[in-house]
Motif scaffolding. Structure first.
Motif, PDB file in Angstrom:
ATOM      1  N   ARG A 158      -5.613  18.386  -1.959  1.00  0.00           N
ATOM      2  CA  ARG A 158      -4.344  18.200  -2.674  1.00  0.00           C
ATOM      3  C   ARG A 158      -3.300  19.203  -2.180  1.00  0.00           C
ATOM      4  N   GLU A 159      -3.750  20.389  -1.798  1.00  0.00           N
ATOM      5  CA  GLU A 159      -2.818  21.410  -1.331  1.00  0.00           C
ATOM      6  C   GLU A 159      -2.114  21.005  -0.040  1.00  0.00           C
ATOM      7  N   PHE A 160      -2.821  20.331   0.846  1.00  0.00           N
ATOM      8  CA  PHE A 160      -2.231  19.963   2.134  1.00  0.00           C
ATOM      9  C   PHE A 160      -1.638  18.555   2.125  1.00  0.00           C
ATOM     10  N   TYR A 161      -2.384  17.577   1.637  1.00  0.00           N
ATOM     11  CA  TYR A 161      -1.951  16.182   1.688  1.00  0.00           C
ATOM     12  C   TYR A 161      -1.266  15.711   0.411  1.00  0.00           C
ATOM     13  N   GLY A 162      -1.196  16.553  -0.608  1.00  0.00           N
ATOM     14  CA  GLY A 162      -0.787  16.122  -1.937  1.00  0.00           C
ATOM     15  C   GLY A 162       0.687  15.934  -2.182  1.00  0.00           C
ATOM     16  N   GLY A 163       1.358  15.237  -1.339  1.00  0.00           N
ATOM     17  CA  GLY A 163       2.756  14.902  -1.583  1.00  0.00           C
ATOM     18  C   GLY A 163       2.866  13.696  -2.495  1.00  0.00           C
ATOM     19  N   PRO A 164       4.088  13.320  -2.829  1.00  0.00           N
ATOM     20  CA  PRO A 164       4.292  12.169  -3.715  1.00  0.00           C
ATOM     21  C   PRO A 164       3.868  10.853  -3.055  1.00  0.00           C
ATOM     22  N   LEU A 165       3.557   9.868  -3.885  1.00  0.00           N
ATOM     23  CA  LEU A 165       3.267   8.534  -3.355  1.00  0.00           C
ATOM     24  C   LEU A 165       4.548   7.956  -2.773  1.00  0.00           C
ATOM     25  N   SER A 166       4.425   7.385  -1.590  1.00  0.00           N
ATOM     26  CA  SER A 166       5.566   6.827  -0.869  1.00  0.00           C
ATOM     27  C   SER A 166       5.149   5.516  -0.227  1.00  0.00           C
ATOM     28  N   MET A 216       0.843  -1.185   0.000  1.00  0.00           N
ATOM     29  CA  MET A 216       0.000   0.000   0.000  1.00  0.00           C
ATOM     30  C   MET A 216       0.885   1.245   0.000  1.00  0.00           C
ATOM     31  N   GLU A 217       0.538   2.182  -0.840  1.00  0.00           N
ATOM     32  CA  GLU A 217       1.249   3.446  -0.874  1.00  0.00           C
ATOM     33  C   GLU A 217       0.387   4.537  -0.258  1.00  0.00           C
ATOM     34  N   VAL A 218       1.054   5.570   0.205  1.00  0.00           N
ATOM     35  CA  VAL A 218       0.387   6.723   0.793  1.00  0.00           C
ATOM     36  C   VAL A 218       0.985   7.981   0.189  1.00  0.00           C
ATOM     37  N   HIS A 219       0.221   9.065   0.235  1.00  0.00           N
ATOM     38  CA  HIS A 219       0.762  10.371  -0.115  1.00  0.00           C
ATOM     39  C   HIS A 219       1.460  10.908   1.120  1.00  0.00           C
ATOM     40  N   LEU A 220       2.679  11.385   0.943  1.00  0.00           N
ATOM     41  CA  LEU A 220       3.489  11.889   2.057  1.00  0.00           C
ATOM     42  C   LEU A 220       3.955  13.295   1.728  1.00  0.00           C
ATOM     43  N   ARG A 221       3.652  14.212   2.624  1.00  0.00           N
ATOM     44  CA  ARG A 221       4.122  15.593   2.478  1.00  0.00           C
ATOM     45  C   ARG A 221       4.814  15.994   3.767  1.00  0.00           C
ATOM     46  N   VAL A 222       6.041  16.463   3.637  1.00  0.00           N
ATOM     47  CA  VAL A 222       6.831  16.911   4.786  1.00  0.00           C
ATOM     48  C   VAL A 222       7.153  18.384   4.579  1.00  0.00           C
ATOM     49  N   ILE A 223       6.802  19.191   5.571  1.00  0.00           N
ATOM     50  CA  ILE A 223       7.065  20.629   5.527  1.00  0.00           C
ATOM     51  C   ILE A 223       7.941  20.966   6.723  1.00  0.00           C
ATOM     52  N   GLN A 224       9.099  21.522   6.430  1.00  0.00           N
ATOM     53  CA  GLN A 224      10.013  21.899   7.513  1.00  0.00           C
ATOM     54  C   GLN A 224      10.256  23.398   7.431  1.00  0.00           C
ATOM     55  N   ASP A 225      10.076  24.064   8.561  1.00  0.00           N
ATOM     56  CA  ASP A 225      10.387  25.485   8.651  1.00  0.00           C
ATOM     57  C   ASP A 225      10.968  25.766  10.028  1.00  0.00           C
ATOM     58  N   ARG A 226      11.106  27.038  10.374  1.00  0.00           N
ATOM     59  CA  ARG A 226      11.739  27.399  11.645  1.00  0.00           C
ATOM     60  C   ARG A 226      10.968  26.913  12.866  1.00  0.00           C
ATOM     61  N   ARG A 227       9.671  26.617  12.690  1.00  0.00           N
ATOM     62  CA  ARG A 227       8.843  26.154  13.808  1.00  0.00           C
ATOM     63  C   ARG A 227       8.916  24.649  14.014  1.00  0.00           C
ATOM     64  N   GLY A 228       9.434  23.905  13.050  1.00  0.00           N
ATOM     65  CA  GLY A 228       9.537  22.460  13.187  1.00  0.00           C
ATOM     66  C   GLY A 228       9.161  21.724  11.921  1.00  0.00           C
ATOM     67  N   VAL A 229       8.782  20.457  12.093  1.00  0.00           N
ATOM     68  CA  VAL A 229       8.474  19.579  10.966  1.00  0.00           C
ATOM     69  C   VAL A 229       7.010  19.156  11.046  1.00  0.00           C
ATOM     70  N   LEU A 230       6.273  19.424   9.973  1.00  0.00           N
ATOM     71  CA  LEU A 230       4.888  18.991   9.844  1.00  0.00           C
ATOM     72  C   LEU A 230       4.846  17.868   8.812  1.00  0.00           C
ATOM     73  N   VAL A 231       4.172  16.786   9.140  1.00  0.00           N
ATOM     74  CA  VAL A 231       4.030  15.652   8.232  1.00  0.00           C
ATOM     75  C   VAL A 231       2.546  15.415   7.989  1.00  0.00           C
ATOM     76  N   ALA A 232       2.177  15.318   6.717  1.00  0.00           N
ATOM     77  CA  ALA A 232       0.805  14.998   6.326  1.00  0.00           C
ATOM     78  C   ALA A 232       0.844  13.707   5.512  1.00  0.00           C
ATOM     79  N   ILE A 233       0.024  12.740   5.915  1.00  0.00           N
ATOM     80  CA  ILE A 233      -0.008  11.432   5.258  1.00  0.00           C
ATOM     81  C   ILE A 233      -1.460  11.057   5.012  1.00  0.00           C
ATOM     82  N   CYS A 234      -1.756  10.591   3.798  1.00  0.00           N
ATOM     83  CA  CYS A 234      -3.086  10.043   3.532  1.00  0.00           C
ATOM     84  C   CYS A 234      -2.961   8.835   2.618  1.00  0.00           C
ATOM     85  N   ASP A 235      -3.848   7.890   2.822  1.00  0.00           N
ATOM     86  CA  ASP A 235      -3.877   6.705   1.973  1.00  0.00           C
ATOM     87  C   ASP A 235      -4.088   7.106   0.520  1.00  0.00           C
ATOM     88  N   ALA A 236      -3.427   6.391  -0.377  1.00  0.00           N
ATOM     89  CA  ALA A 236      -3.660   6.603  -1.805  1.00  0.00           C
ATOM     90  C   ALA A 236      -5.141   6.366  -2.074  1.00  0.00           C
TER      91      ALA A 236
END
Length: 98
Positions: A39-47, A1-21
């Protein structure tokens, strides 16, 4: 099973958004509450689930949607099963590491 993975890193820390394909772009409701799997929030590449769990382990804040993603996170001890809520039968969990 693959999921969409989006990782956002900034000065405040690391935010991870994951959703099932297959959930990306859908909206789920529970009573008056609504969950937009945008798609704007969870729309990272399939991982792979494994890659997503590695990213989640380093997250300061995380949002997960879907059976596979959340089951893997619970199995790895990264989120508490008591924190899971459902929107139209679809599980969602948020995590903040202090």
């Amino acid at each position: 099973m693959e999921v969409h993975l989006r990782v956002i890193q900034d000065r405040r820390g690391v935010l991870v958004a994951i959703c099932d394909a297959g959930l990306l772009g859908q909206t789920f409701r529970q009573g008056k509450m609504r969950l937009d799997v945008s798609r704007e929030f969870y729309g990272g590449p399939l991982s792979s689930i494994e890659e997503a769990m590695e990213a989640l382990a380093g997250a300061d804040v995380a949002n997960l949607v879907g059976e596979a993603a959340i089951k893997a996170a619970v199995d790895k001890g990264l989120v508490d099963s008591e924190a899971i809520i459902r929107f139209g039968g679809i599980p969602h969990v948020q995590m903040v590491r202090l």
